[in-house]
Design a protein around this motif. Structure first.
Motif, PDB file in Angstrom:
ATOM      1  N   ARG A  90       0.815  -1.214   0.000  1.00  0.00           N
ATOM      2  CA  ARG A  90       0.000   0.000   0.000  1.00  0.00           C
ATOM      3  C   ARG A  90       0.853   1.271   0.000  1.00  0.00           C
ATOM      4  NH1 ARG A  90      -4.086   0.772   4.795  1.00  0.00           N
ATOM      5  NH2 ARG A  90      -4.848  -1.168   3.921  1.00  0.00           N
ATOM      6  N   PHE A  91       1.932   1.287   0.773  1.00  0.00           N
ATOM      7  CA  PHE A  91       2.710   2.512   0.937  1.00  0.00           C
ATOM      8  C   PHE A  91       3.975   2.577   0.098  1.00  0.00           C
ATOM      9  CE2 PHE A  91       0.432   2.267   5.112  1.00  0.00           C
ATOM     10  CZ  PHE A  91      -0.425   3.316   4.839  1.00  0.00           C
ATOM     11  N   HIS A  92       4.266   1.553  -0.702  1.00  0.00           N
ATOM     12  CA  HIS A  92       5.476   1.553  -1.522  1.00  0.00           C
ATOM     13  C   HIS A  92       5.388   2.668  -2.569  1.00  0.00           C
ATOM     14  CE1 HIS A  92       8.699   0.249  -4.174  1.00  0.00           C
ATOM     15  NE2 HIS A  92       9.153  -0.420  -3.121  1.00  0.00           N
ATOM     16  N   PRO A  93       6.474   3.435  -2.768  1.00  0.00           N
ATOM     17  CA  PRO A  93       6.454   4.547  -3.728  1.00  0.00           C
ATOM     18  C   PRO A  93       6.053   4.120  -5.148  1.00  0.00           C
ATOM     19  CG  PRO A  93       8.432   4.658  -2.390  1.00  0.00           C
ATOM     20  CD  PRO A  93       7.743   3.372  -2.053  1.00  0.00           C
ATOM     21  N   ASP A  94       6.420   2.931  -5.562  1.00  0.00           N
ATOM     22  CA  ASP A  94       6.052   2.472  -6.903  1.00  0.00           C
ATOM     23  C   ASP A  94       4.541   2.310  -7.048  1.00  0.00           C
ATOM     24  OD1 ASP A  94       8.711   2.450  -7.598  1.00  0.00           O
ATOM     25  OD2 ASP A  94       8.942   0.276  -7.411  1.00  0.00           O
TER      26      ASP A  94
ATOM     27  N   ASN B 155       2.394   4.216  -5.510  1.00  0.00           N
ATOM     28  CA  ASN B 155       1.788   5.530  -5.270  1.00  0.00           C
ATOM     29  C   ASN B 155       2.336   6.583  -6.216  1.00  0.00           C
ATOM     30  OD1 ASN B 155       0.052   5.063  -2.840  1.00  0.00           O
ATOM     31  ND2 ASN B 155       1.995   4.263  -2.079  1.00  0.00           N
ATOM     32  N   ALA B 156       2.686   6.177  -7.420  1.00  0.00           N
ATOM     33  CA  ALA B 156       3.197   7.085  -8.449  1.00  0.00           C
ATOM     34  C   ALA B 156       4.338   7.955  -7.934  1.00  0.00           C
ATOM     35  CB  ALA B 156       2.056   7.944  -9.006  1.00  0.00           C
ATOM     36  N   GLY B 157       5.189   7.368  -7.107  1.00  0.00           N
ATOM     37  CA  GLY B 157       6.342   8.094  -6.593  1.00  0.00           C
ATOM     38  C   GLY B 157       6.009   9.124  -5.536  1.00  0.00           C
ATOM     39  N   ASP B 158       4.798   9.101  -4.991  1.00  0.00           N
ATOM     40  CA  ASP B 158       4.385  10.061  -3.960  1.00  0.00           C
ATOM     41  C   ASP B 158       5.232   9.867  -2.710  1.00  0.00           C
ATOM     42  OD1 ASP B 158       3.120  11.823  -2.282  1.00  0.00           O
ATOM     43  OD2 ASP B 158       1.265  10.674  -2.139  1.00  0.00           O
ATOM     44  N   ARG B 159       6.011  10.874  -2.373  1.00  0.00           N
ATOM     45  CA  ARG B 159       6.932  10.765  -1.249  1.00  0.00           C
ATOM     46  C   ARG B 159       6.222  10.918   0.105  1.00  0.00           C
ATOM     47  NH1 ARG B 159      12.126  10.351  -2.865  1.00  0.00           N
ATOM     48  NH2 ARG B 159      12.999  11.229  -0.978  1.00  0.00           N
ATOM     49  N   ALA B 160       4.963  11.306   0.080  1.00  0.00           N
ATOM     50  CA  ALA B 160       4.214  11.466   1.331  1.00  0.00           C
ATOM     51  C   ALA B 160       4.022  10.122   2.034  1.00  0.00           C
ATOM     52  CB  ALA B 160       2.862  12.114   1.054  1.00  0.00           C
ATOM     53  N   THR B 161       3.951   9.059   1.258  1.00  0.00           N
ATOM     54  CA  THR B 161       3.752   7.744   1.872  1.00  0.00           C
ATOM     55  C   THR B 161       5.068   7.120   2.339  1.00  0.00           C
ATOM     56  OG1 THR B 161       3.860   6.623  -0.268  1.00  0.00           O
ATOM     57  CG2 THR B 161       1.674   7.269   0.521  1.00  0.00           C
ATOM     58  N   GLU B 162       6.177   7.753   1.980  1.00  0.00           N
ATOM     59  CA  GLU B 162       7.490   7.211   2.351  1.00  0.00           C
ATOM     60  C   GLU B 162       7.679   7.131   3.864  1.00  0.00           C
ATOM     61  OE1 GLU B 162      11.624   8.404   0.894  1.00  0.00           O
ATOM     62  OE2 GLU B 162      10.362   8.549  -0.894  1.00  0.00           O
ATOM     63  N   THR B 163       7.266   8.161   4.569  1.00  0.00           N
ATOM     64  CA  THR B 163       7.410   8.176   6.029  1.00  0.00           C
ATOM     65  C   THR B 163       6.575   7.060   6.645  1.00  0.00           C
ATOM     66  OG1 THR B 163       7.750  10.554   6.018  1.00  0.00           O
ATOM     67  CG2 THR B 163       7.130   9.567   8.112  1.00  0.00           C
ATOM     68  N   LYS B 164       5.360   6.890   6.153  1.00  0.00           N
ATOM     69  CA  LYS B 164       4.506   5.820   6.667  1.00  0.00           C
ATOM     70  C   LYS B 164       5.144   4.467   6.389  1.00  0.00           C
ATOM     71  CE  LYS B 164       0.773   4.040   8.412  1.00  0.00           C
ATOM     72  NZ  LYS B 164       0.586   3.975   9.845  1.00  0.00           N
ATOM     73  N   LEU B 165       5.715   4.284   5.202  1.00  0.00           N
ATOM     74  CA  LEU B 165       6.392   3.040   4.854  1.00  0.00           C
ATOM     75  C   LEU B 165       7.567   2.777   5.800  1.00  0.00           C
ATOM     76  CD1 LEU B 165       6.802   0.618   2.920  1.00  0.00           C
ATOM     77  CD2 LEU B 165       8.261   2.111   1.550  1.00  0.00           C
ATOM     78  N   GLN B 166       8.349   3.797   6.073  1.00  0.00           N
ATOM     79  CA  GLN B 166       9.487   3.647   6.985  1.00  0.00           C
ATOM     80  C   GLN B 166       9.021   3.248   8.384  1.00  0.00           C
ATOM     81  OE1 GLN B 166      11.439   7.422   6.637  1.00  0.00           O
ATOM     82  NE2 GLN B 166      12.502   6.870   4.741  1.00  0.00           N
ATOM     83  N   ASN B 167       7.908   3.834   8.851  1.00  0.00           N
ATOM     84  CA  ASN B 167       7.369   3.492  10.169  1.00  0.00           C
ATOM     85  C   ASN B 167       6.889   2.047  10.212  1.00  0.00           C
ATOM     86  OD1 ASN B 167       7.889   6.067  11.079  1.00  0.00           O
ATOM     87  ND2 ASN B 167       5.799   6.783  10.775  1.00  0.00           N
ATOM     88  N   VAL B 168       6.269   1.580   9.123  1.00  0.00           N
ATOM     89  CA  VAL B 168       5.788   0.209   9.050  1.00  0.00           C
ATOM     90  C   VAL B 168       6.970  -0.763   9.100  1.00  0.00           C
ATOM     91  CG1 VAL B 168       4.728  -1.486   7.479  1.00  0.00           C
ATOM     92  CG2 VAL B 168       3.616   0.723   7.893  1.00  0.00           C
ATOM     93  N   ILE B 169       8.020  -0.465   8.338  1.00  0.00           N
ATOM     94  CA  ILE B 169       9.206  -1.325   8.316  1.00  0.00           C
ATOM     95  C   ILE B 169       9.859  -1.375   9.696  1.00  0.00           C
ATOM     96  CG2 ILE B 169      11.540  -1.575   7.375  1.00  0.00           C
ATOM     97  CD1 ILE B 169      10.385  -0.406   4.716  1.00  0.00           C
ATOM     98  N   LYS B 170       9.989  -0.213  10.319  1.00  0.00           N
ATOM     99  CA  LYS B 170      10.592  -0.140  11.659  1.00  0.00           C
ATOM    100  C   LYS B 170       9.757  -0.929  12.676  1.00  0.00           C
ATOM    101  CE  LYS B 170      11.966   3.237  15.137  1.00  0.00           C
ATOM    102  NZ  LYS B 170      11.973   4.661  15.498  1.00  0.00           N
ATOM    103  N   ALA B 171       8.438  -0.805  12.599  1.00  0.00           N
ATOM    104  CA  ALA B 171       7.551  -1.526  13.517  1.00  0.00           C
ATOM    105  C   ALA B 171       7.700  -3.032  13.328  1.00  0.00           C
ATOM    106  CB  ALA B 171       6.097  -1.106  13.278  1.00  0.00           C
ATOM    107  N   TYR B 172       7.728  -3.477  12.077  1.00  0.00           N
ATOM    108  CA  TYR B 172       7.847  -4.908  11.811  1.00  0.00           C
ATOM    109  C   TYR B 172       9.188  -5.445  12.317  1.00  0.00           C
ATOM    110  CZ  TYR B 172       8.003  -9.382   9.430  1.00  0.00           C
ATOM    111  OH  TYR B 172       8.094 -10.720   9.159  1.00  0.00           O
ATOM    112  N   LYS B 173      10.254  -4.699  12.087  1.00  0.00           N
ATOM    113  CA  LYS B 173      11.574  -5.138  12.551  1.00  0.00           C
ATOM    114  C   LYS B 173      11.609  -5.285  14.070  1.00  0.00           C
ATOM    115  CE  LYS B 173      14.539  -3.575   8.782  1.00  0.00           C
ATOM    116  NZ  LYS B 173      15.635  -2.668   8.401  1.00  0.00           N
ATOM    117  N   SER B 174      10.994  -4.350  14.787  1.00  0.00           N
ATOM    118  CA  SER B 174      11.001  -4.441  16.249  1.00  0.00           C
ATOM    119  C   SER B 174      10.160  -5.619  16.718  1.00  0.00           C
ATOM    120  CB  SER B 174      10.561  -3.133  16.899  1.00  0.00           C
ATOM    121  OG  SER B 174       9.203  -2.889  16.688  1.00  0.00           O
ATOM    122  N   LEU B 175       9.041  -5.893  16.036  1.00  0.00           N
ATOM    123  CA  LEU B 175       8.226  -7.053  16.399  1.00  0.00           C
ATOM    124  C   LEU B 175       8.946  -8.359  16.086  1.00  0.00           C
ATOM    125  CD1 LEU B 175       4.722  -5.850  15.220  1.00  0.00           C
ATOM    126  CD2 LEU B 175       5.462  -6.211  17.565  1.00  0.00           C
TER     127      LEU B 175
END
Length: 96
Positions: free
Chosen positions: A64-68, A70-90
């Motif tokens: 859902r949040f991958h830039p590809d 979202n037509a390269g929309d960088r607004a979802t990048e922060t959300k993507l980074q938070n999701v990745i960080k959350a998954y890594k900690s879990l």
């Protein structure tokens, strides 16, 4: 009855004991640390979610949040980074 009070609860209930204040944690929440509870919330899941649920939700949010996607929309990048960080900690804590 005597005139003494068991103010420290050594012999049973305390005299002025009241119901716990604030929200009551579930057993699953009580076992999780603060970071894990935040990470599970970041993925939009409830404490006690299975490893399969965590992995499935992670992959769903990655897409859902991958830039590809979202037509390269960088607004979802922060959300993507938070999701990745959350998954890594879990995953590190053994919840994924």
């Amino acid at each position: 009855p005597g005139s003494w009070q068991d103010s420290y609860g050594l012999f049973g209930r305390r005299v002025n004991e009241s119901a716990p204040s604030g929200p009551v944690m579930s057993e699953a929440e009580a076992r999780m640390g603060k970071l894990e509870r935040q990470a599970i919330g970041e993925l939009g899941l409830e404490p006690g979610a299975s490893k399969a649920d965590v992995k499935a939700r992670y992959h769903e949010l990655l897409k859902r949040f991958h830039p590809d996607m979202n037509a390269g929309d960088r607004a979802t990048e922060t959300k993507l980074q938070n999701v990745i960080k959350a998954y890594k900690s879990l995953k590190k804590a053994g919840y994924a």
